[in-house]
Scaffold this motif. Sequence first.
Motif, PDB file in Angstrom:
ATOM      1  N   LEU A  20       0.816  -1.346   0.116  1.00 47.67           N
ATOM      2  CA  LEU A  20       0.046  -0.032  -0.028  1.00 47.67           C
ATOM      3  C   LEU A  20       0.991   1.145   0.203  1.00 47.67           C
ATOM      4  CD1 LEU A  20      -2.852   1.050   0.251  1.00 47.67           C
ATOM      5  CD2 LEU A  20      -2.458   1.334   2.963  1.00 47.67           C
ATOM      6  N   LEU A  21       0.715   2.019  -1.089  1.00 45.92           N
ATOM      7  CA  LEU A  21       1.410   3.385  -0.874  1.00 45.92           C
ATOM      8  C   LEU A  21       1.305   4.364   0.362  1.00 45.92           C
ATOM      9  CD1 LEU A  21       0.916   4.436  -4.702  1.00 45.92           C
ATOM     10  CD2 LEU A  21       3.026   3.362  -3.732  1.00 45.92           C
ATOM     11  N   SER A  22       2.280   4.817   0.873  1.00 43.73           N
ATOM     12  CA  SER A  22       2.114   5.557   1.961  1.00 43.73           C
ATOM     13  C   SER A  22       1.070   6.948   1.725  1.00 43.73           C
ATOM     14  CB  SER A  22       3.557   5.948   2.603  1.00 43.73           C
ATOM     15  OG  SER A  22       4.068   6.906   1.490  1.00 43.73           O
ATOM     16  N   ARG A  23       1.008   7.351   0.610  1.00 46.71           N
ATOM     17  CA  ARG A  23      -0.024   8.281   0.767  1.00 46.71           C
ATOM     18  C   ARG A  23      -1.367   7.867   0.614  1.00 46.71           C
ATOM     19  NH1 ARG A  23      -1.482   9.356  -4.726  1.00 46.71           N
ATOM     20  NH2 ARG A  23      -0.715   7.832  -6.408  1.00 46.71           N
ATOM     21  N   TYR A  24      -1.715   6.741   0.114  1.00 50.29           N
ATOM     22  CA  TYR A  24      -3.044   5.947   0.320  1.00 50.29           C
ATOM     23  C   TYR A  24      -3.256   5.806   1.684  1.00 50.29           C
ATOM     24  CZ  TYR A  24      -3.202   5.243  -4.471  1.00 50.29           C
ATOM     25  OH  TYR A  24      -3.101   5.503  -6.158  1.00 50.29           O
ATOM     26  N   ALA A  25      -2.360   5.340   2.613  1.00 51.71           N
ATOM     27  CA  ALA A  25      -2.543   5.224   4.063  1.00 51.71           C
ATOM     28  C   ALA A  25      -2.978   6.491   4.703  1.00 51.71           C
ATOM     29  CB  ALA A  25      -1.212   4.467   4.537  1.00 51.71           C
ATOM     30  N   GLU A  26      -2.092   7.605   4.309  1.00 56.48           N
ATOM     31  CA  GLU A  26      -2.425   8.959   4.863  1.00 56.48           C
ATOM     32  C   GLU A  26      -3.795   9.431   4.650  1.00 56.48           C
ATOM     33  OE1 GLU A  26      -0.197  13.228   5.241  1.00 56.48           O
ATOM     34  OE2 GLU A  26       0.246  11.866   3.542  1.00 56.48           O
ATOM     35  N   CYS A  27      -4.215   9.184   3.214  1.00 54.00           N
ATOM     36  CA  CYS A  27      -5.518   9.759   2.615  1.00 54.00           C
ATOM     37  C   CYS A  27      -6.508   9.062   3.158  1.00 54.00           C
ATOM     38  CB  CYS A  27      -5.177   9.664   1.253  1.00 54.00           C
ATOM     39  SG  CYS A  27      -4.446  10.873   0.360  1.00 54.00           S
ATOM     40  N   THR A  28      -6.566   7.488   3.417  1.00 53.19           N
ATOM     41  CA  THR A  28      -7.627   6.909   4.046  1.00 53.19           C
ATOM     42  C   THR A  28      -7.626   7.440   5.589  1.00 53.19           C
ATOM     43  OG1 THR A  28      -6.061   4.994   4.550  1.00 53.19           O
ATOM     44  CG2 THR A  28      -7.524   4.844   2.402  1.00 53.19           C
ATOM     45  N   MET A  29      -6.757   7.348   6.306  1.00 52.19           N
ATOM     46  CA  MET A  29      -6.817   7.814   7.617  1.00 52.19           C
ATOM     47  C   MET A  29      -7.509   9.190   7.748  1.00 52.19           C
ATOM     48  SD  MET A  29      -4.124   7.909  10.788  1.00 52.19           S
ATOM     49  CE  MET A  29      -4.688   6.349  11.378  1.00 52.19           C
ATOM     50  N   TRP A  30      -7.115  10.115   7.021  1.00 61.63           N
ATOM     51  CA  TRP A  30      -7.661  11.310   6.955  1.00 61.63           C
ATOM     52  C   TRP A  30      -8.919  11.623   6.541  1.00 61.63           C
ATOM     53  CZ3 TRP A  30      -6.461  14.942  10.491  1.00 61.63           C
ATOM     54  CH2 TRP A  30      -5.401  14.815  10.857  1.00 61.63           C
ATOM     55  N   LEU A  31      -9.347  10.711   5.456  1.00 61.38           N
ATOM     56  CA  LEU A  31     -10.487  10.475   4.953  1.00 61.38           C
ATOM     57  C   LEU A  31     -11.589  10.354   6.044  1.00 61.38           C
ATOM     58  CD1 LEU A  31     -12.948  10.606   2.908  1.00 61.38           C
ATOM     59  CD2 LEU A  31     -12.236   8.520   2.261  1.00 61.38           C
ATOM     60  N   ALA A  32     -11.253   9.143   6.783  1.00 60.15           N
ATOM     61  CA  ALA A  32     -12.278   8.740   7.906  1.00 60.15           C
ATOM     62  C   ALA A  32     -12.163   9.891   9.123  1.00 60.15           C
ATOM     63  CB  ALA A  32     -11.541   7.628   8.474  1.00 60.15           C
ATOM     64  N   ARG A  33     -11.073  10.632   9.413  1.00 57.81           N
ATOM     65  CA  ARG A  33     -11.004  11.360  10.512  1.00 57.81           C
ATOM     66  C   ARG A  33     -11.808  12.786  10.074  1.00 57.81           C
ATOM     67  NH1 ARG A  33      -5.942  12.447  14.256  1.00 57.81           N
ATOM     68  NH2 ARG A  33      -7.696  13.184  15.378  1.00 57.81           N
ATOM     69  N   TYR A  34     -11.876  13.120   8.959  1.00 59.70           N
ATOM     70  CA  TYR A  34     -12.693  14.527   8.478  1.00 59.70           C
ATOM     71  C   TYR A  34     -14.099  14.162   8.446  1.00 59.70           C
ATOM     72  CZ  TYR A  34      -8.406  16.921   6.921  1.00 59.70           C
ATOM     73  OH  TYR A  34      -7.076  17.384   6.815  1.00 59.70           O
ATOM     74  N   MET A  35     -14.537  13.021   7.783  1.00 62.49           N
ATOM     75  CA  MET A  35     -15.896  12.565   7.891  1.00 62.49           C
ATOM     76  C   MET A  35     -16.407  12.366   9.500  1.00 62.49           C
ATOM     77  SD  MET A  35     -16.892  12.803   5.024  1.00 62.49           S
ATOM     78  CE  MET A  35     -18.530  12.001   5.054  1.00 62.49           C
ATOM     79  N   GLU A  36     -15.840  12.009  10.440  1.00 64.88           N
ATOM     80  CA  GLU A  36     -16.066  11.774  11.702  1.00 64.88           C
ATOM     81  C   GLU A  36     -16.137  12.981  12.449  1.00 64.88           C
ATOM     82  OE1 GLU A  36     -17.156   9.507  14.187  1.00 64.88           O
ATOM     83  OE2 GLU A  36     -17.348   8.035  12.289  1.00 64.88           O
ATOM     84  N   ARG A  37     -15.157  14.134  12.011  1.00 70.55           N
ATOM     85  CA  ARG A  37     -15.390  15.425  12.506  1.00 70.55           C
ATOM     86  C   ARG A  37     -16.334  16.166  12.150  1.00 70.55           C
ATOM     87  NH1 ARG A  37      -9.267  18.152  12.430  1.00 70.55           N
ATOM     88  NH2 ARG A  37      -8.937  16.008  13.384  1.00 70.55           N
ATOM     89  N   ILE A  38     -16.844  15.902  10.759  1.00 68.25           N
ATOM     90  CA  ILE A  38     -17.714  16.778  10.295  1.00 68.25           C
ATOM     91  C   ILE A  38     -19.211  16.220  11.039  1.00 68.25           C
ATOM     92  CG2 ILE A  38     -19.592  16.864   8.321  1.00 68.25           C
ATOM     93  CD1 ILE A  38     -16.997  16.552   6.577  1.00 68.25           C
ATOM     94  N   GLU A  39     -19.414  15.071  11.359  1.00 69.16           N
ATOM     95  CA  GLU A  39     -20.399  14.400  12.088  1.00 69.16           C
ATOM     96  C   GLU A  39     -20.319  14.878  13.679  1.00 69.16           C
ATOM     97  OE1 GLU A  39     -22.755  10.416  13.282  1.00 69.16           O
ATOM     98  OE2 GLU A  39     -21.016  10.260  11.881  1.00 69.16           O
ATOM     99  N   ASN A  40     -19.376  14.895  14.124  1.00 69.17           N
ATOM    100  CA  ASN A  40     -19.310  15.358  15.679  1.00 69.17           C
ATOM    101  C   ASN A  40     -19.328  16.873  15.775  1.00 69.17           C
ATOM    102  OD1 ASN A  40     -18.386  13.152  17.519  1.00 69.17           O
ATOM    103  ND2 ASN A  40     -17.257  12.590  15.750  1.00 69.17           N
ATOM    104  N   LEU A  41     -18.863  17.579  14.800  1.00 72.55           N
ATOM    105  CA  LEU A  41     -19.053  19.112  14.860  1.00 72.55           C
ATOM    106  C   LEU A  41     -20.513  19.395  14.671  1.00 72.55           C
ATOM    107  CD1 LEU A  41     -17.900  21.775  15.025  1.00 72.55           C
ATOM    108  CD2 LEU A  41     -17.276  21.500  12.789  1.00 72.55           C
ATOM    109  N   ALA A  42     -21.250  18.763  13.882  1.00 73.25           N
ATOM    110  CA  ALA A  42     -22.713  18.824  13.656  1.00 73.25           C
ATOM    111  C   ALA A  42     -23.477  18.529  15.157  1.00 73.25           C
ATOM    112  CB  ALA A  42     -23.125  17.679  12.486  1.00 73.25           C
TER     113      ALA A  42
END
Length: 354
Positions: A20-42
Amino acid sequence: MGACTMTTTIDPIATVPLPLLSRYAECTMWLARYMERIENLARIIDVTETFVRSGASDGWRGIVQINADEERFFATHDATTARSVIAFYTIDTENPTSIVSLAHAARENARSLRPVISTEMWSQLNIFTKFIRGLGREDIRPSEIFQLCARIKQECQTHTGITEGTFYRDQASIFYNAGRHLERADQITRLIDIKYHTLLPSEAGVGSEVDISQWSAVLRSAAGYHAYRRVMTADIRPSSIVGFLLKSEAFPRSLSTNLRLLHGNLTQLRRDYYLRGASPIVGRIEHLRNILGQQTAQEIIVRGLHEFNDWIQHELQVIQTEIAGAFWPKPGMAAIIAESPEPAPASGQTQSQS
């Protein structure tokens, strides 16, 4: 008839982990974090609106304080009114912690992951981002905020469901789950802080009608009201609710549950994919779990609930930094990791931002 001979073939994809490319690992982790952050901010906006209606003094300022955004907010706003804070955290494109900015960041990470994520994930994220970008001032009036927050939470939960049903189970999905659990652990402490440290009206004592309604609102905002009532039928003491949100091993948004699952994610990376860089991070998470397990909720409250939450947020930020240093290091990252403090129960940073 001749005997039937069965030939067993071994699929190399099923036995050899694909790189797995390291940039894919980084992007998947931050995709999850951003979506969770949006929900929690709401969720936090929703519960604050409930608190303000029930008599909390200067409740909107609490969101700004808990997210350590005072400097950025007061650079463009004079006062923490409902309109100004809601606009700042929903449609302000200049604010990197707003929902519109987080949705854009989530989509950009997903765009980088097109070879990795499913078509269904990508399509739903596009629709969601278009909806968020289309919000205007008329959509964020205090009278409309409940419906807006409900829609945002529903869209985020739809993303979670589609991801669960379509995302291929390999290193990418493990990094995604690690990001989700890391963000949930951080956000549950912020949600508790909103109530306990900032929004309790001075005239409303513990056990009062206002206090009870506000703690019920916290549980609802964490999607934990019905789960709590199942196991704690008539107990509405603050210590019991805090204990449930921090220490429950069955509630999916509790701190304890997400530390356990995060520990499992990193253990799996180390065990199944031979990513040895996870080992020291696993040790740090084990330390956090031990600190949490050795204290009752009442002891945490007596010693300082806000300080404990603040320390947890700092330690989670260190864990994110160590994950980045182990799996997608940037220039200068080694020096940052070397300066990371050893696990110790002390207060620290409250904001973990990419």
